[in-house]
Design a protein around this motif. Structure first.
Motif, mmCIF file in Angstrom:
data_model
loop_
_atom_site.group_PDB
_atom_site.id
_atom_site.type_symbol
_atom_site.label_atom_id
_atom_site.label_comp_id
_atom_site.label_asym_id
_atom_site.label_seq_id
_atom_site.Cartn_x
_atom_site.Cartn_y
_atom_site.Cartn_z
ATOM 1 N N ARG A 22 0.825 -1.226 0.000
ATOM 2 C CA ARG A 22 0.000 0.000 0.000
ATOM 3 C C ARG A 22 0.847 1.258 0.000
ATOM 4 O O ARG A 22 0.533 2.226 -0.694
ATOM 5 C CB ARG A 22 -0.963 -0.021 1.181
ATOM 6 N N THR A 98 -3.758 0.902 14.872
ATOM 7 C CA THR A 98 -4.705 0.432 13.858
ATOM 8 C C THR A 98 -4.443 -1.047 13.611
ATOM 9 O O THR A 98 -3.302 -1.435 13.336
ATOM 10 C CB THR A 98 -4.548 1.215 12.549
ATOM 11 N N HIS A 100 -4.943 -4.134 11.181
ATOM 12 C CA HIS A 100 -5.202 -4.302 9.756
ATOM 13 C C HIS A 100 -5.735 -5.715 9.497
ATOM 14 O O HIS A 100 -5.039 -6.610 9.039
ATOM 15 C CB HIS A 100 -3.928 -4.023 8.962
ATOM 16 N N LYS A 102 -9.646 -7.649 8.240
ATOM 17 C CA LYS A 102 -10.456 -7.583 7.022
ATOM 18 C C LYS A 102 -10.853 -6.144 6.722
ATOM 19 O O LYS A 102 -11.212 -5.818 5.582
ATOM 20 C CB LYS A 102 -11.681 -8.477 7.164
ATOM 21 N N ARG A 103 -10.834 -5.313 7.726
ATOM 22 C CA ARG A 103 -10.914 -3.861 7.558
ATOM 23 C C ARG A 103 -10.057 -3.221 8.638
ATOM 24 O O ARG A 103 -9.634 -3.894 9.587
ATOM 25 C CB ARG A 103 -12.364 -3.371 7.642
ATOM 26 N N GLU A 104 -9.765 -1.956 8.489
ATOM 27 C CA GLU A 104 -8.942 -1.271 9.486
ATOM 28 C C GLU A 104 -9.775 -0.983 10.726
ATOM 29 O O GLU A 104 -10.890 -0.450 10.642
ATOM 30 C CB GLU A 104 -8.371 0.021 8.912
ATOM 31 N N ILE A 105 -9.229 -1.334 11.890
ATOM 32 C CA ILE A 105 -9.939 -1.191 13.155
ATOM 33 C C ILE A 105 -9.084 -0.359 14.105
ATOM 34 O O ILE A 105 -7.929 -0.704 14.371
ATOM 35 C CB ILE A 105 -10.210 -2.575 13.790
ATOM 36 N N THR A 135 -9.835 -3.524 20.987
ATOM 37 C CA THR A 135 -10.578 -2.892 19.901
ATOM 38 C C THR A 135 -11.945 -2.382 20.348
ATOM 39 O O THR A 135 -12.594 -1.629 19.609
ATOM 40 C CB THR A 135 -10.800 -3.889 18.750
ATOM 41 N N GLU A 141 -17.151 -10.502 17.105
ATOM 42 C CA GLU A 141 -16.808 -9.509 16.088
ATOM 43 C C GLU A 141 -15.313 -9.547 15.763
ATOM 44 O O GLU A 141 -14.920 -9.473 14.592
ATOM 45 C CB GLU A 141 -17.202 -8.113 16.577
ATOM 46 N N LEU A 145 -13.298 -10.516 12.105
ATOM 47 C CA LEU A 145 -12.572 -9.474 11.382
ATOM 48 C C LEU A 145 -11.053 -9.591 11.462
ATOM 49 O O LEU A 145 -10.346 -9.051 10.603
ATOM 50 C CB LEU A 145 -12.981 -8.092 11.921
ATOM 51 N N ASP A 150 -2.277 -10.926 11.378
ATOM 52 C CA ASP A 150 -2.613 -9.588 10.890
ATOM 53 C C ASP A 150 -1.669 -8.564 11.505
ATOM 54 O O ASP A 150 -1.267 -8.676 12.668
ATOM 55 C CB ASP A 150 -4.059 -9.229 11.229
#
Length: 348
Positions: A22, A98, A100, A102-105, A135, A141, A145, A150
């Motif tokens: 990225r 953050t 990383h 399945k989505r940024e949390i 988180t 949840e 995710l 990760d």
């Protein structure tokens, strides 16, 4: 070029060692302002080439950052993390991060408060085993995710402007030096070069310089200059270990070709740029160390940007010194020509 804007764009892109795709995309976007000759190799190094004839100068700064990795998900959904390539657990409690998945949390790093610790534990520094990544999500949840493996980074937010062109933020090691390359390209865009310059955003420097090793073989340069950060003075540090914030650091020592050192020194002095010799008795711990022995030996130099609080979320640099580093790099490239072999010759 707006250096602060470029620095903000790069530092808010994740790129933990081994996962630089990225940030590479962001860097390629900035490279396109100066050349169409852009490529990415098999390990993720990102190249931009300018100039058409003459010797090849490789200029390299690494894109990867230190970070963390999820190693365990507790029954309650809390995450256990470990350092990837150099995050000190002592700086983590209270940090915003953050995850990383399945989505940024967004998350925070916490630890058992002093009120609940066993007697004597309050005098001990936190270790990775003491820390949890919270988180705020339920266990179900989190498990939907996030997975073991990760990455976790310091919170993705732009740098903070302090006074006197000083800025603070995450990942200036070494995205600030990628910004040095961009600024050097901006300077050189209006100059006629008698050399080829390959600018490379390298990968995996923080884990041993594997990207630099691949980059050296791919480019096969006649000489190379690595750009990295060094330590700026803070209370309690030794003068020998630091370089003043307003000076460009130019390294000499076993990892550095004496004639490349002379080229860098000459560029700084011709432009009246404040600089300081940084002595490295052996390994510099930079991409220059990985490049030097390749292909029968690559003449290497090293320019460093002084930085305070390395490998934290509040690394501090001077934008004025960043620009001066770029001027020095541009001067080295502008001075290369047909006599390059003579300039590198050690028989004098």
């Amino acid at each position: 070029m707006d250096v602060f804007e470029a620095l903000s764009a790069m530092t808010t892109a994740p790129g933990v060692t081994g996962n630089e795709a990225r940030v590479s995309e962001v860097v390629r976007g900035y490279f396109r302002a100066y050349t169409d000759d852009i490529s990415v190799d098999a390990v993720g190094n990102t190249y931009a080439r300018i100039g058409e004839t003459g010797p090849t100068l490789l200029v390299m700064a690494h894109m990867d950052e230190v970070g963390m990795m999820v190693t365990c998900i507790e029954d309650n959904g809390m995450l256990r993390v470990r350092s990837v390539a150099g995050v000190d657990p002592r700086v983590l409690p209270g940090s915003e991060v953050t995850v990383h998945g399945k989505r940024e949390i967004r998350a925070v790093i916490g630890a058992k408060p002093p009120h609940l610790q066993d007697s004597g534990d309050e005098k001990k520094a936190y270790t990775a085993d003491d820390l949890v990544c919270d988180t705020g999500l339920s266990a179900d949840e989190v498990n939907a995710l996030v997975g073991v493996g990760d990455n976790v980074t310091f919170r993705l937010e732009p740098p903070m402007k302090l006074k006197n062109s000083i800025v603070a933020g995450k990942t200036f090691d070494d995205r600030a030096c990628v910004a040095v390359m961009l600024e050097a390209m901006d300077i050189l865009k209006s100059r006629r070069l008698n050399c080829r310059v390959v600018f490379c955003g390298s990968v995996q420097e923080e884990s041993g310089g594997l990207g630099a090793s691949a980059g050296g073989y791919n480019v096969k340069p006649d000489l190379a200059v690595a750009i990295d950060v060094c330590h700026a003075p803070t209370p309690g540090t030794k003068p020998f270990d630091t370089v003043e914030m307003d000076r460009v650091s130019v390294t000499t020592g076993a990892n550095i070709h004496p004639k490349v050192f002379d080229m860098i020194k000459a560029s700084a002095e011709e432009q009246n740029i404040p600089w300081e010799t940084d002595v490295a008795i052996g390994a510099t711990g930079t991409d220059a160390w990985s490049l030097q022995p390749l292909l029968g030996g690559i003449p290497c130099g090293l320019i460093s940007l002084p930085l305070r609080y390395m490998h934290t979320s509040v690394e501090v640099i001077s934008l004025d010194t960043l620009r001066n580093c770029a001027k020095v790099i541009a001067g080295v490239a502008a001075n290369l020509g047909a006599d390059w072999e003579e300039k590198l010759c050690l028989d004098d």
